[in-house]
Design a protein around this motif. Sequence first.
Motif, PDB file in Angstrom:
ATOM      1  N   GLY A  19       0.826  -1.201   0.000  1.00 21.90           N
ATOM      2  CA  GLY A  19       0.000   0.000   0.000  1.00 21.90           C
ATOM      3  C   GLY A  19       0.858   1.248   0.000  1.00 21.90           C
ATOM      4  N   GLU A  20       0.210   2.365  -0.248  1.00 21.45           N
ATOM      5  CA  GLU A  20       0.905   3.644  -0.357  1.00 21.45           C
ATOM      6  C   GLU A  20       0.196   4.655   0.532  1.00 21.45           C
ATOM      7  OE1 GLU A  20       3.306   4.387  -2.749  1.00 21.45           O
ATOM      8  OE2 GLU A  20       3.305   2.454  -3.767  1.00 21.45           O
ATOM      9  N   PRO A  21       0.875   5.710   0.915  1.00 22.07           N
ATOM     10  CA  PRO A  21       0.142   6.766   1.598  1.00 22.07           C
ATOM     11  C   PRO A  21      -0.856   7.418   0.635  1.00 22.07           C
ATOM     12  CG  PRO A  21       2.380   7.483   1.055  1.00 22.07           C
ATOM     13  CD  PRO A  21       2.296   6.023   0.726  1.00 22.07           C
ATOM     14  N   PHE A  22      -1.888   7.984   1.159  1.00 23.38           N
ATOM     15  CA  PHE A  22      -2.903   8.715   0.393  1.00 23.38           C
ATOM     16  C   PHE A  22      -3.680   7.840  -0.607  1.00 23.38           C
ATOM     17  CE2 PHE A  22       0.018  11.748   2.172  1.00 23.38           C
ATOM     18  CZ  PHE A  22      -0.880  12.532   2.861  1.00 23.38           C
ATOM     19  N   PHE A  23      -3.661   8.180  -1.883  1.00 20.19           N
ATOM     20  CA  PHE A  23      -4.676   7.678  -2.821  1.00 20.19           C
ATOM     21  C   PHE A  23      -4.632   6.172  -3.056  1.00 20.19           C
ATOM     22  CE2 PHE A  23      -3.301  11.972  -4.385  1.00 20.19           C
ATOM     23  CZ  PHE A  23      -4.224  12.648  -3.604  1.00 20.19           C
ATOM     24  N   HIS A  24      -3.515   5.563  -2.763  1.00 17.40           N
ATOM     25  CA  HIS A  24      -3.407   4.129  -2.985  1.00 17.40           C
ATOM     26  C   HIS A  24      -3.119   3.403  -1.673  1.00 17.40           C
ATOM     27  CE1 HIS A  24      -3.752   4.920  -7.220  1.00 17.40           C
ATOM     28  NE2 HIS A  24      -2.952   5.934  -7.012  1.00 17.40           N
ATOM     29  N   SER A  25      -3.656   3.954  -0.611  1.00 12.94           N
ATOM     30  CA  SER A  25      -3.601   3.267   0.678  1.00 12.94           C
ATOM     31  C   SER A  25      -4.364   1.956   0.579  1.00 12.94           C
ATOM     32  CB  SER A  25      -4.230   4.150   1.761  1.00 12.94           C
ATOM     33  OG  SER A  25      -5.629   4.225   1.593  1.00 12.94           O
ATOM     34  N   GLU A  43      -6.583   0.993   2.507  1.00 16.01           N
ATOM     35  CA  GLU A  43      -7.993   1.327   2.726  1.00 16.01           C
ATOM     36  C   GLU A  43      -8.635   1.900   1.457  1.00 16.01           C
ATOM     37  OE1 GLU A  43      -5.522   2.566   4.779  1.00 16.01           O
ATOM     38  OE2 GLU A  43      -6.205   2.649   6.875  1.00 16.01           O
ATOM     39  N   SER A  44      -7.908   2.802   0.791  1.00 18.24           N
ATOM     40  CA  SER A  44      -8.466   3.466  -0.402  1.00 18.24           C
ATOM     41  C   SER A  44      -8.750   2.466  -1.517  1.00 18.24           C
ATOM     42  CB  SER A  44      -7.477   4.521  -0.927  1.00 18.24           C
ATOM     43  OG  SER A  44      -7.474   5.639  -0.077  1.00 18.24           O
ATOM     44  N   VAL A  45      -7.780   1.606  -1.760  1.00 16.23           N
ATOM     45  CA  VAL A  45      -7.910   0.668  -2.880  1.00 16.23           C
ATOM     46  C   VAL A  45      -8.953  -0.404  -2.559  1.00 16.23           C
ATOM     47  CG1 VAL A  45      -6.654  -1.037  -4.267  1.00 16.23           C
ATOM     48  CG2 VAL A  45      -5.581   1.153  -3.694  1.00 16.23           C
ATOM     49  N   LEU A 100      -2.104  -4.267  -5.304  1.00 13.61           N
ATOM     50  CA  LEU A 100      -1.076  -3.545  -4.549  1.00 13.61           C
ATOM     51  C   LEU A 100       0.237  -4.307  -4.449  1.00 13.61           C
ATOM     52  CD1 LEU A 100      -3.324  -2.122  -1.696  1.00 13.61           C
ATOM     53  CD2 LEU A 100      -2.174  -0.794  -3.478  1.00 13.61           C
ATOM     54  N   SER A 135       2.124   6.542  -5.919  1.00 16.32           N
ATOM     55  CA  SER A 135       1.513   7.047  -4.697  1.00 16.32           C
ATOM     56  C   SER A 135       0.780   8.371  -4.816  1.00 16.32           C
ATOM     57  CB  SER A 135       2.569   7.157  -3.608  1.00 16.32           C
ATOM     58  OG  SER A 135       3.484   8.163  -3.941  1.00 16.32           O
ATOM     59  N   TRP A 186      -3.855  10.968  -8.591  1.00 19.49           N
ATOM     60  CA  TRP A 186      -5.208  10.421  -8.575  1.00 19.49           C
ATOM     61  C   TRP A 186      -6.052  11.099  -9.637  1.00 19.49           C
ATOM     62  CZ3 TRP A 186     -10.184  12.157  -8.012  1.00 19.49           C
ATOM     63  CH2 TRP A 186     -11.161  11.180  -7.743  1.00 19.49           C
ATOM     64  N   LYS A 224       8.998  -0.012   4.422  1.00 17.84           N
ATOM     65  CA  LYS A 224       8.702   0.115   2.982  1.00 17.84           C
ATOM     66  C   LYS A 224       9.801   0.877   2.238  1.00 17.84           C
ATOM     67  CE  LYS A 224       5.083   1.469  -0.256  1.00 17.84           C
ATOM     68  NZ  LYS A 224       4.469   0.205  -0.649  1.00 17.84           N
ATOM     69  N   PHE A 266       3.826  11.527   5.359  1.00 14.26           N
ATOM     70  CA  PHE A 266       2.632  10.930   5.960  1.00 14.26           C
ATOM     71  C   PHE A 266       1.895  11.919   6.856  1.00 14.26           C
ATOM     72  CE2 PHE A 266       5.182   7.437   4.623  1.00 14.26           C
ATOM     73  CZ  PHE A 266       4.286   6.451   4.253  1.00 14.26           C
ATOM     74  N   SER A 285     -15.087   7.186  -1.616  1.00 15.76           N
ATOM     75  CA  SER A 285     -14.426   6.493  -0.502  1.00 15.76           C
ATOM     76  C   SER A 285     -12.924   6.377  -0.750  1.00 15.76           C
ATOM     77  CB  SER A 285     -15.025   5.099  -0.291  1.00 15.76           C
ATOM     78  OG  SER A 285     -14.659   4.223  -1.332  1.00 15.76           O
ATOM     79  N   GLN A 286     -12.541   6.208  -1.992  1.00 17.96           N
ATOM     80  CA  GLN A 286     -11.098   6.126  -2.244  1.00 17.96           C
ATOM     81  C   GLN A 286     -10.404   7.398  -1.776  1.00 17.96           C
ATOM     82  OE1 GLN A 286      -9.657   5.943  -6.299  1.00 17.96           O
ATOM     83  NE2 GLN A 286      -7.858   4.771  -5.683  1.00 17.96           N
ATOM     84  N   PHE A 306     -10.718   7.783   2.241  1.00 20.92           N
ATOM     85  CA  PHE A 306      -9.770   6.922   2.954  1.00 20.92           C
ATOM     86  C   PHE A 306      -8.313   7.346   2.709  1.00 20.92           C
ATOM     87  CE2 PHE A 306     -13.121   3.527   3.478  1.00 20.92           C
ATOM     88  CZ  PHE A 306     -12.994   3.405   4.854  1.00 20.92           C
ATOM     89  N   SER A 307      -8.104   8.277   1.790  1.00 23.62           N
ATOM     90  CA  SER A 307      -6.755   8.823   1.589  1.00 23.62           C
ATOM     91  C   SER A 307      -6.373   9.783   2.711  1.00 23.62           C
ATOM     92  CB  SER A 307      -6.692   9.612   0.273  1.00 23.62           C
ATOM     93  OG  SER A 307      -6.957   8.777  -0.811  1.00 23.62           O
TER      94      SER A 307
END
Lengths: 322, 322, 322, 322
Positions: C191-197, C199-201, C320, D2, D5, D113, D126, D203-204, D207-208
Amino acid sequence: MSGTWGNKFQISIFGESHGEAVGITLCGIPAGLEIDMDFIKSELLRRAGGHDQFSTPRLEKDEFKFISGIFNGKASGSPICCIIPNTNVRSKDYDKIKNFMRPSHADYTAYIKYGGHADYRGGGHFSGRITAGLVVAGAIAKMYLKQKGISISGKVVTENLDEKILKAKADLDSVGGKVEIVAEGVPIGVGEPFFHSVESVMSQLLFSIPGVKGVEFGAGFALADMRGSEANDEFYIEDGQVKTRTNNAGGINGGISNGMPIVARVAFRPTTSIKKPQNTIDIKDMEPVTYAVEGRHDPCIARRGVVVAESAAAIALAELML
Amino acid sequence: MSGTWGNKFQISIFGESHGEAVGITLCGIPAGLEIDMDFIKSELLRRAGGHDQFSTPRLEKDEFKFISGIFNGKASGSPICCIIPNTNVRSKDYDKIKNFMRPSHADYTAYIKYGGHADYRGGGHFSGRITAGLVVAGAIAKMYLKQKGISISGKVVTENLDEKILKAKADLDSVGGKVEIVAEGVPIGVGEPFFHSVESVMSQLLFSIPGVKGVEFGAGFALADMRGSEANDEFYIEDGQVKTRTNNAGGINGGISNGMPIVARVAFRPTTSIKKPQNTIDIKDMEPVTYAVEGRHDPCIARRGVVVAESAAAIALAELML
Amino acid sequence: MSGTWGNKFQISIFGESHGEAVGITLCGIPAGLEIDMDFIKSELLRRAGGHDQFSTPRLEKDEFKFISGIFNGKASGSPICCIIPNTNVRSKDYDKIKNFMRPSHADYTAYIKYGGHADYRGGGHFSGRITAGLVVAGAIAKMYLKQKGISISGKVVTENLDEKILKAKADLDSVGGKVEIVAEGVPIGVGEPFFHSVESVMSQLLFSIPGVKGVEFGAGFALADMRGSEANDEFYIEDGQVKTRTNNAGGINGGISNGMPIVARVAFRPTTSIKKPQNTIDIKDMEPVTYAVEGRHDPCIARRGVVVAESAAAIALAELML
Amino acid sequence: MSGTWGNKFQISIFGESHGEAVGITLCGIPAGLEIDMDFIKSELLRRAGGHDQFSTPRLEKDEFKFISGIFNGKASGSPICCIIPNTNVRSKDYDKIKNFMRPSHADYTAYIKYGGHADYRGGGHFSGRITAGLVVAGAIAKMYLKQKGISISGKVVTENLDEKILKAKADLDSVGGKVEIVAEGVPIGVGEPFFHSVESVMSQLLFSIPGVKGVEFGAGFALADMRGSEANDEFYIEDGQVKTRTNNAGGINGGISNGMPIVARVAFRPTTSIKKPQNTIDIKDMEPVTYAVEGRHDPCIARRGVVVAESAAAIALAELML
């Protein structure tokens, strides 16, 4: 949609020729990659004009500044943003002619597309100056590729270019040129069939460079006049390695690198801005006008285009290899 | 990453030459667009071989079937999936030579990339047959564009091609060819500067077509040898409309359509499969072999490539206009 | 835009409830992955209804057929397309009520968005049946993850669900439910911070499932009522491994997996189709109508939703990790 | 991957808490949109801390500067880049504890990571500070939406939050909170079924936001305990317009807006940084440590999170409507 490209080596460009700055954000570079600032500087110098009689007298100092993503001299893993402030800007050059649609420039298409809201000064976001960001990203891509044993080089392959440039300059005119890019050391298996072939991905970036009107790989257009027996690159084994005797395919079979050098050639059109008077239109009055483009322009963009085309190729390979 | 393309007119291809079927899924077509089945059929016929002495004797019937996205003869708004079953498959032709890496084919790169797991029969997913799906998507893109007043046409521009083909055929050889695509009626303002320029988006798709090794727009590579005063397309006004006297830019300035016809030329390499004996390697034994490619192959893919290149251009324009 | 998702594990869905078939194309699975057909079958059975008193009497046989991308029982590296033909379709059930906009269904929004061109039979492309394709892709994602030591499991966590279902059924009504998904063995760093966390994905895919109206990770909404000292998961070392004593973060810190189980919970709304009479409108006559939804419907989608939510989670993790 | 978006309203974030600056680049805003600088300033003020007893004493001045894409006060059509320099930075606060992995922070996951190369000062990339860029993009998205008659508002819906904050602060602790976002005036037909549903896209982005652990729409998790007859939103006609009597679906049916207000609720976890001593580990020595997080931290991020969540919702809607 306009300024962002890539899934793994993502770039996002911004800036206008006579605005505050141009720049780029890039994501995807592995954390820990050492960032060689001197190399970036030298690459930007290759792109900048004003160094000799063959190029524009607009001295672009291209002092760049990283504002994120680099920590203790290395990629930190987060997005890298680089800003190149605009200096030595003479906006007055452009104000009086803002309604004159320079032939083969983006003035007219931008005017229509953006309803007259685009920054027209010096070509705005359509300026070749925006490629400075691409060169920064390309330099970082080259650092990444170098670690993988890959080198990218480029050169002008147009015959007698220097002579042509000097003659054109004397005639208040400009000339085109052809650039060849070679990537050596690319491992077998880079690229995908169809939409993400090496050719597809590389050409998308090469055609992003202002002034590029043709892209070919290997023997390229000459292949259209060849026979299969002549064009096919026969495989053979040398020292346990598979190679091809010729490289008409430019190192790419079925969209995928085959271990031979990847060879691309790019056609740059002549600089659109010329001092010679041209006929065109005034878009506001919808009337014909004749005028000579003023300002400081490069009589041949192909020479400065070499490093930009190398950058595009490097970014494309980084995208496909990450 | 491999099979999907586009943000607005999204396509997703699948299939292998000797598998169950080839096909495509496309999204983004506005609901209510009438789907002209006869037109799709005629476009697939243009792509299929076996109709005359110039092409492969493999009769591709290309009977297509839409399994989703069309309701009462119109696009329903949901993804359109079209399947083209494979018939007339002679897999035995390929079995005995599966370790022979045909020169300039994707056999070798696919073997390495997919670790020997790729379907090797008839080129598998690398076969030109996969372009049948592109032609279906292209046909639907053309229907969409037609509604907007845009037409796409293409033709072979290689001199004496028929004669060359017959000679090459007699010599168990193949020939390349050049194809020109013209899009008329494209409104001003389609495309973006840089990564989503008309050239960038169109070239990405054109280079997706197996065998394409060069793409140029307008005067293309010839621009490299021209002067600015010669290459620039002067604007003028006729009947209240802005036009250019020449079209060396191929209808695109700064990546954006300028209202003139969009002109692209594509170089197709000669068919890689030839009956003439060639030297190559056996990848399993890592030994040189000499063999003549068997099976039914087209001596020139450029002719069938016309409709595929038109399709790629149509899909690119639909993507940029949706 | 609608049917395609992912950059590395790309999926493209298609199909309508009462059309020819539903299906999915997936790209990105490494060549050589063994495809376990029995597992796919068992996953589809978990999704299908008609097996007991708790679910819909529409027997979905879900006989699937791969038409590309699998060769000798393994992923070949090219796009995998799977078709699930529609059988046991009773379209007459829907024809007479096509202008009745079922409350909380997509009838109305689809009608407006697609201008009346959408296939209305059985919910068309909005039907839960489309998730069969997701389950196939999820099953393959699970096979890939299993190789990496990752397992995905799910269960209903709604109290007394069976009892509630039987009561609701007797009342011609339906009930909602909550599903919990746990992924164990996920390495640190996904996972990544922000848009590709993570949770986001994951949430993007989970909210793609028809009927899902809430998604939470770890302690989720309960965290809103907690204090930091209570919510924070303290790190400790056990057998040289870093762990946390609690898992209120659901295995994700800063959008990135921390090595603890990833825990997501999903709220499914009650089935919108109920036999109880409801007030709604006739969209053609623009008049109120009262009617009871006919046809065969599941009184609770949460139970069949377990495997669909697991699939969404598996696809997200594959995306991911690839 | 990352930092970028979106397909149509594309955003690209960059920056670290204690680096040079944070910022964002956005593409897709129609040329000519007036950019209200005062509104952006006021939105950033809502996000910034230090204004009252409920928030962090770190005064974030958030002086922003647009360096591209705005010309004569309007969007020019090219990428808009906004920089927010970091001031009032006290990096010393973090140096001595760089090997202490703060519980529920990204310290540990980022360390693994990025192999120790990430900028650890103040959370680096972060940090919640990165959301300042999102707020700028959100403010511009709101301007675009306003033109379309859409307004976005948000508020904390956690009971007695102010009281809880003051108590937690006194206890050197922090608290979570719940935020509700409402979008009014969204036309019918925004969003797609499945992967690009309003819920999926929104939601994407939600959740970011650092600290968000739950997202629900309409009645959300409560739907899991409801019956269909209770949960379904009956349609009726008022003044020729189709409306629903309840809004348990949060204005979204089948992933598509139905004309009713879009309602989302977001759970923010308690601030992870607390002054209360916590047990954790020293990642270098691989030993347990106990420490109290120093520095200036907000006892509750939910309050400042309101404008960030609104921004995420606005960006999501702009993406779906462009």
